[in-house]
Design a protein around this motif. Structure first.
Motif, PDB file in Angstrom:
ATOM      1  N   GLU A  98       0.834  -1.208   0.000  1.00 13.53           N
ATOM      2  CA  GLU A  98       0.000   0.000   0.000  1.00 13.53           C
ATOM      3  C   GLU A  98       0.866   1.255   0.000  1.00 13.53           C
ATOM      4  OE1 GLU A  98      -2.338  -3.339   1.751  1.00 13.53           O
ATOM      5  OE2 GLU A  98      -0.365  -2.491   2.141  1.00 13.53           O
ATOM      6  N   ARG A 101       2.380   1.954  -3.502  1.00 15.52           N
ATOM      7  CA  ARG A 101       1.429   2.520  -4.473  1.00 15.52           C
ATOM      8  C   ARG A 101       1.308   4.026  -4.303  1.00 15.52           C
ATOM      9  NH1 ARG A 101      -3.873   4.145  -4.456  1.00 15.52           N
ATOM     10  NH2 ARG A 101      -4.156   3.582  -2.261  1.00 15.52           N
ATOM     11  N   LEU A 102       1.117   4.485  -3.069  1.00 18.10           N
ATOM     12  CA  LEU A 102       0.939   5.916  -2.840  1.00 18.10           C
ATOM     13  C   LEU A 102       2.236   6.701  -3.048  1.00 18.10           C
ATOM     14  CD1 LEU A 102      -1.369   5.864   0.309  1.00 18.10           C
ATOM     15  CD2 LEU A 102      -2.023   6.396  -2.044  1.00 18.10           C
ATOM     16  N   LYS A 104       4.789   6.069  -4.876  1.00 20.63           N
ATOM     17  CA  LYS A 104       5.196   6.148  -6.287  1.00 20.63           C
ATOM     18  C   LYS A 104       4.519   7.320  -6.988  1.00 20.63           C
ATOM     19  CE  LYS A 104       5.450   3.346 -10.506  1.00 20.63           C
ATOM     20  NZ  LYS A 104       5.148   2.015 -11.106  1.00 20.63           N
ATOM     21  N   MET A 105       3.268   7.586  -6.635  1.00 16.73           N
ATOM     22  CA  MET A 105       2.558   8.697  -7.268  1.00 16.73           C
ATOM     23  C   MET A 105       2.960  10.040  -6.673  1.00 16.73           C
ATOM     24  SD  MET A 105      -1.275   7.180  -7.909  1.00 16.73           S
ATOM     25  CE  MET A 105      -1.544   6.524  -6.251  1.00 16.73           C
ATOM     26  N   ASP A 219      -2.943  14.579 -12.398  1.00 20.17           N
ATOM     27  CA  ASP A 219      -2.139  13.467 -12.915  1.00 20.17           C
ATOM     28  C   ASP A 219      -2.628  12.089 -12.463  1.00 20.17           C
ATOM     29  OD1 ASP A 219      -0.565  15.404 -14.037  1.00 20.17           O
ATOM     30  OD2 ASP A 219       1.042  15.265 -12.555  1.00 20.17           O
ATOM     31  N   HIS A 220      -3.244  12.024 -11.273  1.00 24.66           N
ATOM     32  CA  HIS A 220      -3.604  10.718 -10.706  1.00 24.66           C
ATOM     33  C   HIS A 220      -4.985  10.746 -10.069  1.00 24.66           C
ATOM     34  CE1 HIS A 220       0.628   9.531 -11.162  1.00 24.66           C
ATOM     35  NE2 HIS A 220       0.963  10.643 -10.542  1.00 24.66           N
ATOM     36  N   GLU A 222      -7.939   9.593 -10.539  1.00 20.89           N
ATOM     37  CA  GLU A 222      -8.717   8.383 -10.331  1.00 20.89           C
ATOM     38  C   GLU A 222      -7.999   7.381  -9.446  1.00 20.89           C
ATOM     39  OE1 GLU A 222     -11.855   8.159 -11.366  1.00 20.89           O
ATOM     40  OE2 GLU A 222     -11.543  10.221 -12.052  1.00 20.89           O
ATOM     41  N   ASP A 223      -6.719   7.600  -9.211  1.00 20.45           N
ATOM     42  CA  ASP A 223      -5.929   6.638  -8.431  1.00 20.45           C
ATOM     43  C   ASP A 223      -5.913   6.960  -6.945  1.00 20.45           C
ATOM     44  OD1 ASP A 223      -5.121   5.187 -10.735  1.00 20.45           O
ATOM     45  OD2 ASP A 223      -3.667   6.761 -11.178  1.00 20.45           O
ATOM     46  N   PHE A 224      -6.362   8.163  -6.563  1.00 22.79           N
ATOM     47  CA  PHE A 224      -6.452   8.561  -5.164  1.00 22.79           C
ATOM     48  C   PHE A 224      -7.910   8.684  -4.758  1.00 22.79           C
ATOM     49  CE2 PHE A 224      -2.187  10.438  -5.945  1.00 22.79           C
ATOM     50  CZ  PHE A 224      -1.516   9.948  -4.833  1.00 22.79           C
ATOM     51  N   THR A 225      -8.244   8.217  -3.572  1.00 27.56           N
ATOM     52  CA  THR A 225      -9.549   8.520  -3.015  1.00 27.56           C
ATOM     53  C   THR A 225      -9.494   9.895  -2.351  1.00 27.56           C
ATOM     54  OG1 THR A 225      -9.117   7.575  -0.825  1.00 27.56           O
ATOM     55  CG2 THR A 225      -9.889   6.061  -2.545  1.00 27.56           C
ATOM     56  N   GLU A 228      -7.714   9.626   0.909  1.00 28.85           N
ATOM     57  CA  GLU A 228      -6.261   9.551   0.780  1.00 28.85           C
ATOM     58  C   GLU A 228      -5.654  10.920   0.546  1.00 28.85           C
ATOM     59  OE1 GLU A 228      -5.583   4.993  -0.932  1.00 28.85           O
ATOM     60  OE2 GLU A 228      -5.957   6.647  -2.333  1.00 28.85           O
TER      61      GLU A 228
END
Length: 401
Positions: A98, A101-102, A104-105, A219-220, A222-225, A228
């Motif tokens: 987990e 994933r975070l 890296k962005m 940039d991200h 859709e990848d972050f809630t 988050e």
């Protein structure tokens, strides 16, 4: 309110610039000691890691040690229990995968090249605060008017808090982080702070700007809630406010008490860069990173650690280890910077280290240039140190010029 006479947790105890004598004695007996770190902890098995090599070993090993406060994963890689809302996005409490994933962005937003975009605004904020110091004194309190007044606006600039909101936002943040407040007061402040961050995230989702949060959404997105993103903002405030203000106030005091060292860094950018690294090592304002939980039995520093044991790594003692550098208790701004752990180590190495270094460089450069005759306006032994805080520092620093 906590009783003022309640003893400080062992690993946070200091004597002015130095680790407290009881910590020195522990370190002299070995790099790993079984202790009771907090008042009322009883016989709960806790280990204080003080040796530089051992601290790096613990912080650098995310396979055998977990940072999660919400139920560590197993050594086989099992995930922890459900994370509560207040822990979402706080990377220091995440384990891989987990955390990976975070992080890296987030990493591209903290490269030196990206961070340099903030330099003109940081310079302007520093100049504004130095103007306030000049108007107020001499004498003037360098903590209230400068050290504590620089870090907040810089973080607001980074995150993308609108300028009209910043004073109110920072008041909410300070109330949320106030360690001496009653539980109900902190809860109410935390709710207000969280509500503002949720609204800020929603605005950035709708119309992202060029700030850190806007760039993440762009940039991200859709990848972050939303939770988050909110938690990442909280993390930045946790990591940046007290640590930077502590370094500026405590660093200024250390230099003013060592005029020969001050003379070496004044007006020499290369010397100042080395000096900042030395101040980071020597002062070590963070007491310790997130405690680690051992995921398996092992031997560390000659002690037998069992799976499930908790380990706290002392940053000040690790950075004063004779194994790290010669004469570690001496402030020496000409020292070739050793691999200190003021920013941690391993996968949890401080994401904002480049920003912190740049902010400290700009702030100290501006301070020493504006006030070439800066000196203490009170005896050094009367300067009060801040002890009940997430990071070490001074409460007040009266100066004149």
């Amino acid at each position: 309110m906590p009783h003022e006479s309640a003893p400080l947790p062992l690993h946070t105890r200091r004597t002015r610039f130095d680790p407290a004598d009881e910590l020195r004695r522990l370190a002299a007996d070995g790099p790993v000691s079984r202790v009771s770190l907090a008042p009322g902890a009883g016989d709960r098995p806790l280990w204080l890691v003080t040796g530089h090599d051992e601290v790096r070993q613990v912080l650098g090993d995310h396979v055998r040690f977990s940072t999660s406060r919400f139920g560590p994963r197993t050594a086989a890689g099992g995930r922890p229990a459900r994370r509560p809302d207040e822990g979402i996005g706080l990377l220091m409490d995440y384990d891989p995968p987990e955390h990976t994933r975070l992080r890296k962005m987030l990493t591209p937003e903290f490269t030196v090249r990206r961070i340099r975009r903030l330099a003109p605004r940081i310079e302007a904020i520093v100049a504004e605060r130095l103007d306030a110091v000049e108007r107020a004194g001499p004498p003037a309190d360098l903590v209230e008017l400068f050290a504590s007044a620089v870090s907040g606006p810089v973080l607001c600039e980074l995150i993308g808090v609108p300028r009209d909101d910043r004073d109110d936002f920072l008041r909410r943040c300070a109330a949320h982080l106030e360690t001496g407040a009653e539980r109900g007061e902190r809860a109410a402040a935390g709710t207000a702070f969280t509500r503002y961050l949720a609204a800020l995230v929603a605005r950035q989702r709708k119309s992202p700007d060029e700030g850190f949060l806007g760039m993440l959404v762009r940039d991200h997105g859709e990848d972050f809630t939303d939770k988050e993103l909110r938690g990442i903002c909280v993390l930045l405030m946790l990591a940046g406010l007290d640590n930077i203000s502590g370094m500026l106030g405590l660093g200024a005091l250390a230099l003013l008490e060592n005029p020969a060292q001050l003379a070496l860094v004044r007006g020499d950018p290369a010397a100042l860069d080395r000096g900042i690294e030395e101040l980071l090592r020597y002062l070590s304002v963070p007491h310790a990173p997130t405690p680690r939980t051992a995921l398996e039995d092992m031997t560390l520093g000659g002690k037998r650690i069992r799976a499930g044991d908790t380990l706290v790594c002392s940053i000040p003692l690790a950075n004063r280890d004779p194994a790290l550098t010669d004469d570690p208790d001496r402030l020496d701004v000409t020292r070739e910077p050793p691999p200190h752990v003021a920013f941690g180590h391993g996968v949890h190495h401080c994401l904002g280290a480049a920003l912190a270094r740049m902010e400290l460089r700009i702030a100290f450069t501006g301070l020493l240039r504006r006030f070439p005759d800066l000196r203490l306006a009170t005896p050094a032994d009367e300067v009060p140190f801040r002890t009940r805080s997430t990071a070490y520092g001074v409460e007040r620093l009266p100066v004149t010029w």
